[in-house]
Design a protein around this motif. Structure first.
Motif: not given
Length: 298
Positions: A90-96
């Motif tokens: 979830e954390l990984s997918e929240s920042t591009l």
């Protein structure tokens, strides 16, 4: 019961499902395994532990005392691991994280990122700029917008735009020599980054293949955006990509004296690791780039 430090993790996952269902068949259905494969994994775990975990009865399996003691602890352990993995995902997918050149970031990307974030409020953006080609195995970058041929092993790349170039300068500077009317007039002025290979390519295309650029300052600004800033300030003629400076031309800060453009064969591409093509945030940004850039090609 003494547990080996080399216990089989997959067997523990199978045990957890079988203990929860009290059925090897239903555990197999949940895990996509045959009943025989489930039975083998349970036997492997029992041999590793040196203790029996299930009583095999006709059409039924029951937990032994050892199995009853182990089951809740293993269930809790997998719950913690699943929560940790889900939280990390979830954390990984929240920042591009976008890696690109300073020029592309400043001249095209920055003015459009606000639109992307309004359309995707759950995705934060972090921008990294460098003139070097990003190594995805050594950085947190999710996507890269880079200049090149579009052929990079292990990466999926989409064409964004041509990276052709032409001289541009301040109209005030042009007037100091009575205007720039033919390519040779360029050589009467200070050339910004005269050692840049783009200059020789354009001059050759303009019919001056043997232009003498020697003896000029061998400065390097490091990014096209900085060369453009110097040109706007009247410090010389820069070799630039015109699409990035349409606003400066409209405002009368730069002129493009010639329609002629040249190319070194390197264009702008949108790239990311093939193994991450299904990432939600990468898909969202790829779809955004496709809409914003008419020249985008899969």
């Amino acid at each position: 019961m003494k547990m080996s430090t080399n216990f089989p993790l997959n067997a523990l996952r199978v045990f957890e499902a079988a203990a929860r269902h009290l059925s090897f068949t239903r555990a197999g259905e949940e895990l996509g395994m045959t009943q025989t494969a489930v039975s083998y994994q349970i036997k492997l775990l029992e041999e590793t532990l040196g203790d029996q975990l299930f009583l095999r009865r006709p059409r039924q399996v029951l937990l032994t005392t050892a199995g009853e003691r182990l089951a809740p602890k293993i269930s809790e352990a997998f719950r913690i691991m699943d929560e940790a993995v889900a939280g990390t995902k979830e954390l990984s997918e929240s920042t591009l994280v976008i890696h690109t050149t300073a020029t592309f970031a400043y001249r095209w990307l920055a003015p459009h990122l606000g639109t992307f974030q309004m359309q995707n409020p759950d995705i934060a953006v972090r921008l990294e700029t460098s003139q070097t080609v990003v190594d995805f195995t050594r950085t947190e970058a999710d996507v890269a917008i880079r200049s090149g041929t579009g052929h990079w092993p292990g990466l999926t790349s989409h064409f964004l735009m041509k990276s052709d170039f032409t001289p541009m300068l301040s109209p005030v500077l042009a007037e100091t020599i009575g205007g720039v009317r033919e390519p040779a007039d360029i050589l009467k002025l200070r050339i910004i980054d005269a050692g840049d290979v783009w200059w020789r390519l354009w001059l050759a295309a303009a019919g001056i293949p043997d232009a003498d650029l020697g003896g000029r300052p061998n400065s390097r600004f490091g990014a096209q955006a900085f060369e453009a800033a110097a040109a706007i300030a009247g410090q010389g003629v820069a070799i630039l990509k015109p699409e990035f400076y349409a606003d400066d031309v409209a405002l009368g800060r730069l002129i493009q004296p010639f329609e002629l453009r040249a190319s070194d064969g390197n264009d702008y591409w949108f790239a990311y690791q093939e193994t991450r093509r299904h990432s939600k945030k990468i898909r969202a940004f790829r779809d955004f780039m496709r809409l914003m850039m008419p020249s985008f090609r899969d």
